[in-house]
Design a protein around this motif. Structure first.
Motif, PDB file in Angstrom:
ATOM      1  N   ASP A 127      -5.649  -9.075  -4.638  1.00  0.00           N
ATOM      2  CA  ASP A 127      -6.892  -9.413  -3.936  1.00  0.00           C
ATOM      3  C   ASP A 127      -7.857  -8.224  -3.883  1.00  0.00           C
ATOM      4  OD1 ASP A 127      -5.830 -11.903  -3.556  1.00  0.00           O
ATOM      5  OD2 ASP A 127      -5.230 -11.562  -1.479  1.00  0.00           O
ATOM      6  N   GLY A 128      -7.929  -7.500  -5.010  1.00  0.00           N
ATOM      7  CA  GLY A 128      -8.853  -6.385  -5.116  1.00  0.00           C
ATOM      8  C   GLY A 128      -8.356  -5.085  -4.513  1.00  0.00           C
ATOM      9  N   GLN A 129      -7.159  -5.111  -3.940  1.00  0.00           N
ATOM     10  CA  GLN A 129      -6.591  -3.905  -3.314  1.00  0.00           C
ATOM     11  C   GLN A 129      -5.530  -3.298  -4.213  1.00  0.00           C
ATOM     12  OE1 GLN A 129      -5.369  -4.438   0.776  1.00  0.00           O
ATOM     13  NE2 GLN A 129      -3.826  -2.831   0.655  1.00  0.00           N
ATOM     14  N   ALA A 130      -5.639  -2.013  -4.481  1.00  0.00           N
ATOM     15  CA  ALA A 130      -4.641  -1.314  -5.292  1.00  0.00           C
ATOM     16  C   ALA A 130      -3.354  -1.168  -4.487  1.00  0.00           C
ATOM     17  CB  ALA A 130      -5.155   0.050  -5.713  1.00  0.00           C
ATOM     18  N   VAL A 131      -2.250  -1.541  -5.115  1.00  0.00           N
ATOM     19  CA  VAL A 131      -0.950  -1.524  -4.442  1.00  0.00           C
ATOM     20  C   VAL A 131       0.066  -0.847  -5.348  1.00  0.00           C
ATOM     21  CG1 VAL A 131       0.919  -2.934  -3.488  1.00  0.00           C
ATOM     22  CG2 VAL A 131      -1.460  -3.653  -3.188  1.00  0.00           C
ATOM     23  N   ALA A 132       0.865   0.033  -4.778  1.00  0.00           N
ATOM     24  CA  ALA A 132       1.962   0.667  -5.516  1.00  0.00           C
ATOM     25  C   ALA A 132       3.267   0.113  -4.971  1.00  0.00           C
ATOM     26  CB  ALA A 132       1.917   2.179  -5.346  1.00  0.00           C
ATOM     27  N   ALA A 133       4.148  -0.319  -5.879  1.00  0.00           N
ATOM     28  CA  ALA A 133       5.422  -0.904  -5.461  1.00  0.00           C
ATOM     29  C   ALA A 133       6.503  -0.509  -6.448  1.00  0.00           C
ATOM     30  CB  ALA A 133       5.315  -2.424  -5.371  1.00  0.00           C
ATOM     31  N   ALA A 134       7.698  -0.358  -5.950  1.00  0.00           N
ATOM     32  CA  ALA A 134       8.829  -0.007  -6.805  1.00  0.00           C
ATOM     33  C   ALA A 134       9.102  -1.123  -7.799  1.00  0.00           C
ATOM     34  CB  ALA A 134      10.065   0.254  -5.949  1.00  0.00           C
ATOM     35  N   LEU A 145       5.463 -10.925  -3.528  1.00  0.00           N
ATOM     36  CA  LEU A 145       5.407 -11.209  -2.092  1.00  0.00           C
ATOM     37  C   LEU A 145       5.738  -9.965  -1.281  1.00  0.00           C
ATOM     38  CD1 LEU A 145       5.105 -13.231   0.252  1.00  0.00           C
ATOM     39  CD2 LEU A 145       7.535 -13.779  -0.022  1.00  0.00           C
ATOM     40  N   GLN A 146       6.778  -9.252  -1.668  1.00  0.00           N
ATOM     41  CA  GLN A 146       7.159  -8.031  -0.961  1.00  0.00           C
ATOM     42  C   GLN A 146       6.064  -6.971  -1.067  1.00  0.00           C
ATOM     43  OE1 GLN A 146      10.839  -7.445  -3.099  1.00  0.00           O
ATOM     44  NE2 GLN A 146      12.087  -8.092  -1.349  1.00  0.00           N
ATOM     45  N   ALA A 147       5.478  -6.835  -2.247  1.00  0.00           N
ATOM     46  CA  ALA A 147       4.416  -5.856  -2.441  1.00  0.00           C
ATOM     47  C   ALA A 147       3.213  -6.200  -1.567  1.00  0.00           C
ATOM     48  CB  ALA A 147       4.010  -5.808  -3.915  1.00  0.00           C
ATOM     49  N   ALA A 148       2.889  -7.473  -1.486  1.00  0.00           N
ATOM     50  CA  ALA A 148       1.766  -7.902  -0.652  1.00  0.00           C
ATOM     51  C   ALA A 148       2.050  -7.631   0.816  1.00  0.00           C
ATOM     52  CB  ALA A 148       1.486  -9.388  -0.879  1.00  0.00           C
ATOM     53  N   GLN A 149       3.263  -7.945   1.257  1.00  0.00           N
ATOM     54  CA  GLN A 149       3.618  -7.712   2.656  1.00  0.00           C
ATOM     55  C   GLN A 149       3.562  -6.228   3.004  1.00  0.00           C
ATOM     56  OE1 GLN A 149       7.458  -9.673   2.667  1.00  0.00           O
ATOM     57  NE2 GLN A 149       6.612 -11.589   3.472  1.00  0.00           N
ATOM     58  N   GLN A 150       4.033  -5.396   2.096  1.00  0.00           N
ATOM     59  CA  GLN A 150       4.004  -3.952   2.327  1.00  0.00           C
ATOM     60  C   GLN A 150       2.574  -3.436   2.422  1.00  0.00           C
ATOM     61  OE1 GLN A 150       6.363  -2.376  -0.912  1.00  0.00           O
ATOM     62  NE2 GLN A 150       8.216  -3.420  -0.210  1.00  0.00           N
ATOM     63  N   ALA A 151       1.646  -4.117   1.751  1.00  0.00           N
ATOM     64  CA  ALA A 151       0.241  -3.703   1.769  1.00  0.00           C
ATOM     65  C   ALA A 151      -0.548  -4.392   2.876  1.00  0.00           C
ATOM     66  CB  ALA A 151      -0.396  -4.002   0.411  1.00  0.00           C
ATOM     67  N   GLY A 152       0.139  -5.224   3.674  1.00  0.00           N
ATOM     68  CA  GLY A 152      -0.532  -5.915   4.768  1.00  0.00           C
ATOM     69  C   GLY A 152      -1.333  -7.128   4.334  1.00  0.00           C
ATOM     70  N   ILE A 153      -1.021  -7.668   3.169  1.00  0.00           N
ATOM     71  CA  ILE A 153      -1.708  -8.855   2.649  1.00  0.00           C
ATOM     72  C   ILE A 153      -0.821 -10.069   2.905  1.00  0.00           C
ATOM     73  CG2 ILE A 153      -2.625  -9.988   0.588  1.00  0.00           C
ATOM     74  CD1 ILE A 153      -3.019  -7.140  -0.591  1.00  0.00           C
ATOM     75  N   VAL A 200      -2.741  -8.051 -12.094  1.00  0.00           N
ATOM     76  CA  VAL A 200      -3.856  -8.399 -11.216  1.00  0.00           C
ATOM     77  C   VAL A 200      -3.539  -9.742 -10.575  1.00  0.00           C
ATOM     78  CG1 VAL A 200      -6.323  -8.892 -11.051  1.00  0.00           C
ATOM     79  CG2 VAL A 200      -5.499  -7.125 -12.637  1.00  0.00           C
ATOM     80  N   VAL A 201      -3.389  -9.725  -9.262  1.00  0.00           N
ATOM     81  CA  VAL A 201      -2.936 -10.905  -8.525  1.00  0.00           C
ATOM     82  C   VAL A 201      -4.028 -11.366  -7.567  1.00  0.00           C
ATOM     83  CG1 VAL A 201      -1.196 -11.809  -6.927  1.00  0.00           C
ATOM     84  CG2 VAL A 201      -0.550 -10.082  -8.640  1.00  0.00           C
ATOM     85  N   HIS A 202      -4.214 -12.680  -7.523  1.00  0.00           N
ATOM     86  CA  HIS A 202      -5.128 -13.282  -6.552  1.00  0.00           C
ATOM     87  C   HIS A 202      -4.314 -14.244  -5.691  1.00  0.00           C
ATOM     88  CE1 HIS A 202      -8.584 -11.642  -8.696  1.00  0.00           C
ATOM     89  NE2 HIS A 202      -8.022 -12.070  -9.825  1.00  0.00           N
TER      90      HIS A 202
END
Length: 237
Positions: free
Chosen positions: A9-16, A22-30, A73-75
């Motif tokens: 959703d336009g936010q850069a996210v770093a994940a293992a 879903l986990q990456a989004a939750q960790q980023a508060g999305i 790139v995820v929406h």
């Protein structure tokens, strides 16, 4: 440990690597909605509410079982997805008998909360009004098939955490339902340990404490979270 950088959703996210979207989004508060997913239990992608759009693919992908990838790139909140989620919620309401005002989980129901979130103030689909039973054979708990959404959280928590294997899914299609033991009354299944984990895991009023009235199902979410964290860590639940 390798790390993937993606955009949600336009936010850069770093994940293992190996992390799900879903986990990456939750960790980023999305926030990505889901009903069948419960952290600590195996993902099954049953409810289809966490579907997301991923650039380069025309197919919607379940975020709970889709691994992150470098440059992805995820929406998660497009008009297409909002319409899809509302339709799924409408289907869940119309295929069962969800009378919120008379439900033990009224005000504490994940299905009800999501209906509000997607703006479902009415349904565009006809109600089916199926004839479904209520099992009150257990001395502590009850099972109301009218409010079951087949998320299988009860099946998985009983199998993967408690190890009692009381619950399963029987039949197919519109006849599909949760069954105890070998399709026995719940109270007749000797394997049940009366732990109540299935009741705590249930997102609706399908599993409840006997004696609870409307709006009286208040599950201790923190207690279940502690149990699941201990399970993930390999400790005894």
């Amino acid at each position: 440990m390798s790390v993937c950088t993606l955009t949600i959703d336009g936010q850069a996210v770093a994940a293992a690597a190996g992390t799900t979207v879903l986990q990456a989004a939750q960790q980023a508060g999305i926030a990505i909605p889901t009903l069948c997913h419960l952290e600590g239990l195996s993902p099954v992608a049953a409810c289809r509410l966490c579907l997301v759009e991923i650039a380069g693919s025309d197919r919607l992908q379940p975020a709970c079982v889709t691994a992150v990838a470098e440059g992805q790139v995820v929406h998660s909140a497009t008009p297409r997805l909002r319409d899809h989620r509302r339709t799924v919620i409408e289907l869940l309401f119309t295929e069962g008998n969800h009378v919120c005002a008379m439900c033990v989980a009224n005000g504490h129901c994940e299905l009800q909360d999501l209906a509000v979130d997607v703006g479902m103030d009415h349904t565009r689909l006809p109600y089916r009004h199926p004839q479904r039973a209520v099992d009150l054979s257990h001395h502590r708990f009850g099972l109301d098939h009218n409010r079951c959404i087949l998320c299988t959280r009860c099946v998985r928590v009983c199998d993967e955490v408690e190890g009692a294997h009381v619950w399963d899914v029987g039949w197919r299609g519109e006849h599909c339902r949760i069954v105890a033991g070998l399709n026995q009354p719940w109270g007749a299944v000797d394997a049940c340990t009366d732990c109540g984990k299935c009741v705590m895991a249930c997102p609706t009023g399908a599993l409840f404490h006997k004696g609870d009235g409307a709006e009286e199902k208040h599950e201790e979410a923190w207690r279940l979270a502690v149990i699941l964290r201990a399970h993930r860590a390999g400790a005894a639940p």
